[in-house]
Design a protein around this motif. Structure first.
Motif, PDB file in Angstrom:
ATOM      1  N   ILE A  56     -60.436  86.353 -17.182  1.00  0.00           N
ATOM      2  CA  ILE A  56     -60.487  86.475 -15.729  1.00  0.00           C
ATOM      3  C   ILE A  56     -60.181  87.918 -15.331  1.00  0.00           C
ATOM      4  O   ILE A  56     -59.158  88.480 -15.725  1.00  0.00           O
ATOM      5  N   HIS A  57     -61.097  88.512 -14.557  1.00  0.00           N
ATOM      6  CA  HIS A  57     -60.956  89.885 -14.040  1.00  0.00           C
ATOM      7  C   HIS A  57     -60.993  89.846 -12.516  1.00  0.00           C
ATOM      8  O   HIS A  57     -61.546  88.922 -11.924  1.00  0.00           O
ATOM      9  N   THR A  58     -60.440  90.880 -11.869  1.00  0.00           N
ATOM     10  CA  THR A  58     -60.649  91.030 -10.435  1.00  0.00           C
ATOM     11  C   THR A  58     -62.113  91.400 -10.221  1.00  0.00           C
ATOM     12  O   THR A  58     -62.745  92.012 -11.093  1.00  0.00           O
ATOM     13  N   ALA A  59     -62.659  91.039  -9.070  1.00  0.00           N
ATOM     14  CA  ALA A  59     -64.065  91.309  -8.783  1.00  0.00           C
ATOM     15  C   ALA A  59     -64.361  92.803  -8.724  1.00  0.00           C
ATOM     16  O   ALA A  59     -65.507  93.216  -8.885  1.00  0.00           O
ATOM     17  N   THR A  60     -63.339  93.627  -8.525  1.00  0.00           N
ATOM     18  CA  THR A  60     -63.536  95.078  -8.429  1.00  0.00           C
ATOM     19  C   THR A  60     -63.222  95.808  -9.735  1.00  0.00           C
ATOM     20  O   THR A  60     -63.244  97.034  -9.768  1.00  0.00           O
ATOM     21  N   CYS A  61     -62.957  95.076 -10.797  1.00  0.00           N
ATOM     22  CA  CYS A  61     -62.581  95.700 -12.077  1.00  0.00           C
ATOM     23  C   CYS A  61     -63.741  96.524 -12.643  1.00  0.00           C
ATOM     24  O   CYS A  61     -64.873  96.046 -12.729  1.00  0.00           O
ATOM     25  N   GLN A  62     -63.451  97.745 -13.048  1.00  0.00           N
ATOM     26  CA  GLN A  62     -64.474  98.628 -13.609  1.00  0.00           C
ATOM     27  C   GLN A  62     -64.975  98.136 -14.963  1.00  0.00           C
ATOM     28  O   GLN A  62     -66.088  98.453 -15.359  1.00  0.00           O
ATOM     29  N   THR A  63     -64.183  97.339 -15.663  1.00  0.00           N
ATOM     30  CA  THR A  63     -64.588  96.798 -16.958  1.00  0.00           C
ATOM     31  C   THR A  63     -65.819  95.906 -16.824  1.00  0.00           C
ATOM     32  O   THR A  63     -66.611  95.794 -17.762  1.00  0.00           O
ATOM     33  N   LEU A  64     -66.000  95.278 -15.674  1.00  0.00           N
ATOM     34  CA  LEU A  64     -67.147  94.389 -15.474  1.00  0.00           C
ATOM     35  C   LEU A  64     -68.469  95.121 -15.621  1.00  0.00           C
ATOM     36  O   LEU A  64     -69.479  94.515 -15.983  1.00  0.00           O
ATOM     37  N   ASP A  65     -68.488  96.434 -15.360  1.00  0.00           N
ATOM     38  CA  ASP A  65     -69.715  97.216 -15.522  1.00  0.00           C
ATOM     39  C   ASP A  65     -70.253  97.131 -16.936  1.00  0.00           C
ATOM     40  O   ASP A  65     -71.458  97.155 -17.158  1.00  0.00           O
ATOM     41  N   SER A  66     -69.362  96.999 -17.916  1.00  0.00           N
ATOM     42  CA  SER A  66     -69.806  96.948 -19.310  1.00  0.00           C
ATOM     43  C   SER A  66     -70.505  95.633 -19.641  1.00  0.00           C
ATOM     44  O   SER A  66     -71.151  95.516 -20.678  1.00  0.00           O
ATOM     45  N   PHE A  67     -70.408  94.631 -18.763  1.00  0.00           N
ATOM     46  CA  PHE A  67     -71.075  93.345 -18.979  1.00  0.00           C
ATOM     47  C   PHE A  67     -72.324  93.192 -18.113  1.00  0.00           C
ATOM     48  O   PHE A  67     -72.928  92.124 -18.080  1.00  0.00           O
ATOM     49  N   ALA A  68     -72.719  94.240 -17.398  1.00  0.00           N
ATOM     50  CA  ALA A  68     -73.838  94.168 -16.453  1.00  0.00           C
ATOM     51  C   ALA A  68     -75.146  93.752 -17.130  1.00  0.00           C
ATOM     52  O   ALA A  68     -75.985  93.093 -16.510  1.00  0.00           O
ATOM     53  N   ALA A  69     -75.333  94.107 -18.387  1.00  0.00           N
ATOM     54  CA  ALA A  69     -76.569  93.778 -19.097  1.00  0.00           C
ATOM     55  C   ALA A  69     -76.639  92.300 -19.488  1.00  0.00           C
ATOM     56  O   ALA A  69     -77.703  91.816 -19.871  1.00  0.00           O
ATOM     57  N   THR A  70     -75.513  91.590 -19.384  1.00  0.00           N
ATOM     58  CA  THR A  70     -75.487  90.175 -19.759  1.00  0.00           C
ATOM     59  C   THR A  70     -74.873  89.341 -18.629  1.00  0.00           C
ATOM     60  O   THR A  70     -73.793  88.762 -18.775  1.00  0.00           O
ATOM     61  N   PRO A  71     -75.557  89.275 -17.482  1.00  0.00           N
ATOM     62  CA  PRO A  71     -74.994  88.569 -16.322  1.00  0.00           C
ATOM     63  C   PRO A  71     -74.776  87.077 -16.577  1.00  0.00           C
ATOM     64  O   PRO A  71     -74.001  86.438 -15.873  1.00  0.00           O
ATOM     65  N   GLU A  72     -75.429  86.521 -17.588  1.00  0.00           N
ATOM     66  CA  GLU A  72     -75.238  85.107 -17.906  1.00  0.00           C
ATOM     67  C   GLU A  72     -73.815  84.804 -18.384  1.00  0.00           C
ATOM     68  O   GLU A  72     -73.390  83.657 -18.429  1.00  0.00           O
ATOM     69  N   ARG A  73     -73.062  85.838 -18.734  1.00  0.00           N
ATOM     70  CA  ARG A  73     -71.676  85.652 -19.172  1.00  0.00           C
ATOM     71  C   ARG A  73     -70.700  85.505 -18.004  1.00  0.00           C
ATOM     72  O   ARG A  73     -69.561  85.125 -18.202  1.00  0.00           O
ATOM     73  N   PHE A  74     -71.162  85.808 -16.781  1.00  0.00           N
ATOM     74  CA  PHE A  74     -70.279  85.721 -15.610  1.00  0.00           C
ATOM     75  C   PHE A  74     -70.163  84.287 -15.121  1.00  0.00           C
ATOM     76  O   PHE A  74     -71.150  83.557 -15.065  1.00  0.00           O
ATOM     77  N   LEU A  75     -68.953  83.896 -14.753  1.00  0.00           N
ATOM     78  CA  LEU A  75     -68.693  82.585 -14.166  1.00  0.00           C
ATOM     79  C   LEU A  75     -68.101  82.767 -12.780  1.00  0.00           C
ATOM     80  O   LEU A  75     -67.238  83.628 -12.577  1.00  0.00           O
ATOM     81  N   ASP A  76     -68.551  81.935 -11.853  1.00  0.00           N
ATOM     82  CA  ASP A  76     -68.003  81.950 -10.502  1.00  0.00           C
ATOM     83  C   ASP A  76     -66.739  81.105 -10.513  1.00  0.00           C
ATOM     84  O   ASP A  76     -66.796  79.888 -10.615  1.00  0.00           O
ATOM     85  N   VAL A  77     -65.597  81.753 -10.440  1.00  0.00           N
ATOM     86  CA  VAL A  77     -64.308  81.053 -10.453  1.00  0.00           C
ATOM     87  C   VAL A  77     -63.486  81.501  -9.246  1.00  0.00           C
ATOM     88  O   VAL A  77     -63.775  82.507  -8.623  1.00  0.00           O
ATOM     89  N   ASP A  78     -62.470  80.707  -8.941  1.00  0.00           N
ATOM     90  CA  ASP A  78     -61.555  81.064  -7.866  1.00  0.00           C
ATOM     91  C   ASP A  78     -60.197  80.459  -8.187  1.00  0.00           C
ATOM     92  O   ASP A  78     -60.068  79.617  -9.082  1.00  0.00           O
ATOM     93  N   TRP A  79     -59.198  80.892  -7.456  1.00  0.00           N
ATOM     94  CA  TRP A  79     -57.854  80.349  -7.602  1.00  0.00           C
ATOM     95  C   TRP A  79     -57.805  78.943  -7.040  1.00  0.00           C
ATOM     96  O   TRP A  79     -58.446  78.655  -6.033  1.00  0.00           O
ATOM     97  N   ASP A  80     -57.063  78.072  -7.674  1.00  0.00           N
ATOM     98  CA  ASP A  80     -56.823  76.722  -7.168  1.00  0.00           C
ATOM     99  C   ASP A  80     -55.603  76.811  -6.252  1.00  0.00           C
ATOM    100  O   ASP A  80     -54.473  76.594  -6.678  1.00  0.00           O
ATOM    101  N   TYR A  81     -55.857  77.165  -4.989  1.00  0.00           N
ATOM    102  CA  TYR A  81     -54.755  77.411  -4.059  1.00  0.00           C
ATOM    103  C   TYR A  81     -53.935  76.160  -3.783  1.00  0.00           C
ATOM    104  O   TYR A  81     -52.736  76.244  -3.542  1.00  0.00           O
ATOM    105  N   ALA A  82     -54.556  74.987  -3.850  1.00  0.00           N
ATOM    106  CA  ALA A  82     -53.802  73.738  -3.654  1.00  0.00           C
ATOM    107  C   ALA A  82     -52.779  73.570  -4.769  1.00  0.00           C
ATOM    108  O   ALA A  82     -51.612  73.261  -4.529  1.00  0.00           O
TER     109      ALA A  82
END
Length: 171
Positions: A56-82
């Motif tokens: 899990i990374h912050t959406a603004t993390c610069q490390t995410l740029d290194s995964f740009a070529a493989t967008p299928e590795r990204f998952l839409d997640v969020d905090w379970d605030y409840a």
């Protein structure tokens, strides 16, 4: 040990209900990134690593740029605030990292630690990363409940005598 790539408290949170996230299937190992220690309140993204689970990374993390070529590795997640609101985040607090620029004078580290303590934060790591005759730069890892709590810690540090600048550290 000093402040490294992974703050204390970041890392494996296990699988299933121990991780306060939505958007993941059960039984998936979850690792919170050390490059951008995410806190409840941050927008987050999961990155799948074959055989290692999800990091899990912050959406603004610069490390995410290194995964740009493989967008299928990204998952839409969020905090379970409840779950977080009911103490579902587990007994371990989250760790936020801040950069502090302060006067290089006697007692300044006591000022930093007292300012954090006044905001109900707990320092788990502190490292002087740059020191000059008149100022120093300090990285501080602080146990907090969420992004709002980290913001209160940053505000307390900013108002302390001898501290000229405080920012959340980014990768």
């Amino acid at each position: 040990s000093g402040v490294g790539a992974r703050p204390s408290g970041a890392g494996r949170r296990g699988a299933g209900g121990a991780t306060p996230l939505v958007g993941l299937g059960g039984g998936i190992a979850v690792d919170f990134a050390g490059c951008c220690p995410p806190l409840p309140g941050d927008r987050i993204i999961g990155v799948v690593a074959t055989g290692k689970g999800v990091t899990i990374h912050t959406a603004t993390c610069q490390t995410l740029d290194s995964f740009a070529a493989t967008p299928e590795r990204f998952l839409d997640v969020d905090w379970d605030y409840a779950a977080l609101g009911q103490g579902g985040g587990g007994s371990e607090p989250f760790v936020g990292r801040v950069t502090v620029i302060a006067a290089n004078e006697p007692g300044i580290l006591a000022t930093v630690t007292n300012a954090v303590a006044k905001q109900d934060g707990s320092i788990v790591n502190l490292k002087i990363v740059h020191r000059q005759l008149d100022f120093m730069e300090v990285l501080v890892d602080v146990e907090v409940r969420d992004l709002k709590h980290l913001s209160a810690v940053i505000g307390g540090l900013r108002s302390a005598e001898g501290i000229s600048q405080v920012e959340r550290a980014r990768s």
